[in-house]
Motif scaffolding. Sequence first.
Motif, short mmCIF file in Angstrom:
data_model
loop_
_atom_site.label_atom_id
_atom_site.label_comp_id
_atom_site.label_asym_id
_atom_site.label_seq_id
_atom_site.Cartn_x
_atom_site.Cartn_y
_atom_site.Cartn_z
N ALA A 873 0.84 -1.20 0.00
CA ALA A 873 0.00 0.00 0.00
C ALA A 873 0.88 1.26 0.00
O ALA A 873 0.54 2.26 -0.66
CB ALA A 873 -0.92 -0.01 1.22
N LEU A 874 1.98 1.23 0.74
CA LEU A 874 2.92 2.35 0.70
C LEU A 874 3.47 2.55 -0.72
O LEU A 874 3.60 3.68 -1.21
CB LEU A 874 4.08 2.10 1.66
N LEU A 875 3.77 1.45 -1.38
CA LEU A 875 4.29 1.52 -2.73
C LEU A 875 3.27 2.14 -3.68
O LEU A 875 3.60 3.00 -4.51
CB LEU A 875 4.68 0.11 -3.21
N ALA A 876 1.99 1.73 -3.54
CA ALA A 876 0.95 2.29 -4.39
C ALA A 876 0.73 3.77 -4.11
O ALA A 876 0.33 4.53 -5.01
CB ALA A 876 -0.36 1.52 -4.16
N ALA A 877 1.01 4.19 -2.86
CA ALA A 877 0.85 5.60 -2.51
C ALA A 877 2.08 6.43 -2.90
O ALA A 877 2.11 7.64 -2.66
CB ALA A 877 0.59 5.73 -1.01
N GLY A 878 3.11 5.78 -3.46
CA GLY A 878 4.27 6.51 -3.96
C GLY A 878 5.47 6.55 -3.05
O GLY A 878 6.46 7.21 -3.37
N ASP A 879 5.43 5.83 -1.92
CA ASP A 879 6.56 5.85 -0.99
C ASP A 879 7.38 4.57 -1.16
O ASP A 879 7.32 3.64 -0.36
CB ASP A 879 6.04 5.98 0.45
N ARG A 880 8.19 4.51 -2.21
CA ARG A 880 8.92 3.29 -2.55
C ARG A 880 9.98 2.96 -1.50
O ARG A 880 10.19 1.79 -1.15
CB ARG A 880 9.57 3.44 -3.93
N ALA A 881 10.64 3.96 -0.98
CA ALA A 881 11.71 3.71 -0.02
C ALA A 881 11.16 3.05 1.25
O ALA A 881 11.72 2.06 1.74
CB ALA A 881 12.41 5.01 0.32
N ALA A 909 9.65 -12.85 -0.95
CA ALA A 909 10.93 -12.68 -1.63
C ALA A 909 10.72 -12.13 -3.04
O ALA A 909 11.46 -11.24 -3.49
CB ALA A 909 11.65 -14.03 -1.69
N HIS A 910 9.69 -12.64 -3.72
CA HIS A 910 9.37 -12.12 -5.05
C HIS A 910 9.02 -10.63 -4.99
O HIS A 910 9.50 -9.82 -5.80
CB HIS A 910 8.19 -12.91 -5.63
N ASN A 911 8.21 -10.24 -4.01
CA ASN A 911 7.81 -8.83 -3.89
C ASN A 911 9.02 -7.94 -3.60
O ASN A 911 9.13 -6.82 -4.11
CB ASN A 911 6.79 -8.67 -2.77
N THR A 912 9.91 -8.44 -2.75
CA THR A 912 11.09 -7.64 -2.40
C THR A 912 11.98 -7.44 -3.63
O THR A 912 12.44 -6.31 -3.91
CB THR A 912 11.88 -8.34 -1.29
N ARG A 913 12.20 -8.52 -4.39
CA ARG A 913 13.02 -8.39 -5.59
C ARG A 913 12.37 -7.49 -6.63
O ARG A 913 13.02 -6.66 -7.27
CB ARG A 913 13.26 -9.79 -6.19
N ASP A 918 12.09 -2.17 -9.25
CA ASP A 918 11.12 -1.15 -9.65
C ASP A 918 10.19 -1.65 -10.74
O ASP A 918 9.88 -0.96 -11.71
CB ASP A 918 11.83 0.12 -10.11
N LEU A 919 9.68 -2.91 -10.58
CA LEU A 919 8.72 -3.46 -11.53
C LEU A 919 7.33 -2.92 -11.22
O LEU A 919 7.04 -2.50 -10.11
CB LEU A 919 8.73 -4.98 -11.46
N PRO A 920 6.41 -2.96 -12.19
CA PRO A 920 5.06 -2.43 -11.97
C PRO A 920 4.36 -3.15 -10.82
O PRO A 920 4.58 -4.35 -10.61
CB PRO A 920 4.35 -2.69 -13.30
N PRO A 921 3.52 -2.45 -10.09
CA PRO A 921 2.88 -3.03 -8.91
C PRO A 921 2.04 -4.27 -9.20
O PRO A 921 1.88 -5.13 -8.35
CB PRO A 921 2.00 -1.89 -8.37
N TYR A 922 1.50 -4.38 -10.45
CA TYR A 922 0.60 -5.49 -10.69
C TYR A 922 1.33 -6.84 -10.66
O TYR A 922 0.71 -7.90 -10.61
CB TYR A 922 -0.15 -5.33 -12.00
#
Length: 932
Positions: A873-881, A909-913, A918-922
């Motif tokens: 959810a943080l990633l979708a809101a733009g906070d990648r770090a 592990a897949h999500n972290t990699r 910086d792959l698309p969220p989907y």
Amino acid sequence: MAQPAESTFPQRQTDAASARVPRPARPVRPGPPPGPRVTVSVAGDGRAWGDWIADRLERHGLRAPLHHWDPPAAMELRAALAGLTLSGGRVLLVFSAGYFQPGVRTGREWDAALAAVTAAHPGRFAAVSVTDPGNLPRGATALGPAQLTEAGAHHAERLLLRRLGLPDTPAPGTGGPRFPLDAPDVWGGVPRRNPRFTGRAALLARIHRRLAGSVRGAAVCTLLGMAGVGKTQLAAEYVHRFATEYDVVWWIAAGTGEEARRQLAGLATELGIRSGTGTAERLRAVMDALRRGEPYHRWLLVLDGADDPEAVAGLLPSGSGHVLITSRNRSWDTYNTLLLPVPVLDRPESIAFVRRRAPRLDAAEAGRLAAALEDLPLLLDQTAGWLNDSDMSVGSYLRLLEGGIGDARTVVAEDFPMTFAAAWTALLDRIAETAPDAGELLRLCAVLAPGTVPVTLLGRIRGDFAPLTGDPRRLQDALRLLARYSVVDAMETADGTEITGVHLHRMVRLLVREGVPAPERERYERAVRGALAAADPGRPDDPADWPAYAALLPHLLPSGALEADPEETARPVLNCLRYAYLAGIQDTGLALARRADRTWRLLLPEDHPRRLDLLHAHANLLRATGQYAACEELDRAALERLLGRRSTPDSDILRAATALAADLRGLARLQEALELSRYVLDGSRQTFGEGDARTLAAQNNTAVSLRLLGAYDEALDLDLRTLRARRRLLGPGHPWTLYSELHYATDLRLTGRTEAALELQERTVRSHHRVLGADHPQSLRAGHGLALCRRGAGQGERARQGMERLLERAVRLLGRRDPLTLMTAAGFCCLERESGDPERALATAELTYTGYRELLGPAHPYTVGSDANHALALLAAGDRAAALGSLSRALLAMEAAVGPSHPWALDLAHNTRSTEADLPPYQLRDFEPLTI
């Protein structure tokens, strides 16, 4: 069942509710062409002022529709005030004490709302006051309201006109509503107005409508209800509110026929009637004058406390006036009067009433008090008054009340003629003397729980009471007498020929119960316990019998079932606990289990079979609410104790091992849980046989352990075999068969068979709703699985909407921290992130993570997985770090919890990699909590 928490998961933002649009409450006077519009906003207690003001304004050529001011408590005050401007023209606020909704709105709310609305609509609002200036909030004072109560009608009219910027010459002509401060020509015996009167607007309007719309000579209305429900207060408020419509108002205390005749005869002097000095002669003259309408045709006669219709029915005059009766006796319906039952207050009315009586209580405390006293006005007034003058908390008072009405203090309110106990004691004594059957039945009802008692249960009572309860006609006659005197509320068949249930108010029950000496009370309790045992269907696993258990369960504690010999009462107690677990009412079941555990420890040895049965039932309920550590402690001790005394597995050992395996699954000790599940399955096959229901339950539990470990194909094979066997053994509509369908559909989805999973899930949701109802926890699980199947089938928005509805229902039914609610919230935040509002998804993810952390601890894989979902959810809101930091932390914690080869760890592990690249969220994979 748990109550929803005050704060809940974030709601989608919607437009504010539209404000109520004023509507004319009366026709415009005929006369000159209509001029400018002034909406007259008036509360119920200022109605007479509203009529008079509107009439005065219309005489000056204005249009003056009345607006009844009574916005719902949930409506924003600013929006309600702004809504008054929607019909155009100016708005005149008629400030009465009730206009400010004391007990509902605070002065601070009014100050802010009036300041904002008048600033937004300059020149649109004006105000007059018909209450003490000390009652006005500061914001109302800032409007400079004209005080209309300081002089007569002419001066008040000038003040009104000046306030609206009109020439202050009173309009010529006579007629129209009487000036509210001018009392009727004849006014006698009326109680003073209760300044704390609250609510009842709809009932007052109905009384007025009924009386005003009746044909000449038939305008007689009887307010019917139990003692303390507020009949007299309602009648007094009606008199004060509508006094301007009458020239004569005469109030009679009609407790006895002789006193009522004497008081009505006393009206002769006020009417200017010269007759003989005897009561009979004067009474005949008064009745004749009222019938002819001379010298007054607008009269109102009130007979208060007319509980003996035969004694006072001859005092009902015909003619052009109105008669209002208050009574506890339903027999008035045979005397050509219209019966209007007076119910207890609505809960919002009760809360407002309590807060006016006890300002130190907040809305939540007032609500708890209102619920405990079942919204009975007299009790609310007396109790709230005492609490306001003491430093006792509401919680402490309610605990005191549980000890009996004699322990809970009340004070006599000035506005009520007698205390609650005094009002009831006289009636109950009379019933006991004149109707022994009704008195006996009332004492039996007092041994049962407060609320509704089914007549079928009363009919099962035997022992000393068999001649009464075993004779349907005699039983019905006694019930009808209690209902006639409003001691109980009766539920009848559609044709009215039979009473099917009675409702006894909580405090009336306490009063009756405490009037029975302790030794005699045991006789009643013993008879009731026998009836409860006879009413037990013996099949708590069958949903068809759940209504019977729902009716049985509340009466166990009041009847002394837990303090009696367990050999006599254990069966209905244990079956009710099983019902509570299966029906999803865990809080109710836990309260009963804790009470039973405390008493059975004193009555039975530790290894008694009933103690073991109780322990199993108690642990099931604890586990259903996520209290896995407490369950594990209980179940492990029981299993070790049994294994120390028996060499081979038997039904008790297998049951204890089954419970411990479930605890271990909840604690995420998954490999231990699988080993113990297989031990139970092997033992069940040897002990009960392959096709036994207990063996199938062990097979089902083993599949759950496999699924949690990520062995989805093995779980699918075992669940399919269990499903087929349960369909043969139990039938397709049994709850356990439906549960197997849920598990099999989950396996199909997790192994990639999405289309088959969706088809099965849609069918089983319909079956769950038909068999268990939409609000059952198992039905909620079915809906959760359906939403996930739809997501997998590409129906993202439909899945999101379905999961949102499920989450709202789960919060309402189970509370925000229930395991099922958290599982639903986890699914919803992922769906909301994909096809809804990212900010709302983020807020929901935060609450879900917090909930799991509080329930299961920081290292549990569900807590870790919800932390990972929060990262997405943080990633979708733009906070990648921040997302990457959370994912990295969660990956290490998940590998420590379930191992690096578990699907949950592999997905993390897949999500972290993917996030590092910086792959698309989907392409990311959400964590999905599974049913434990």
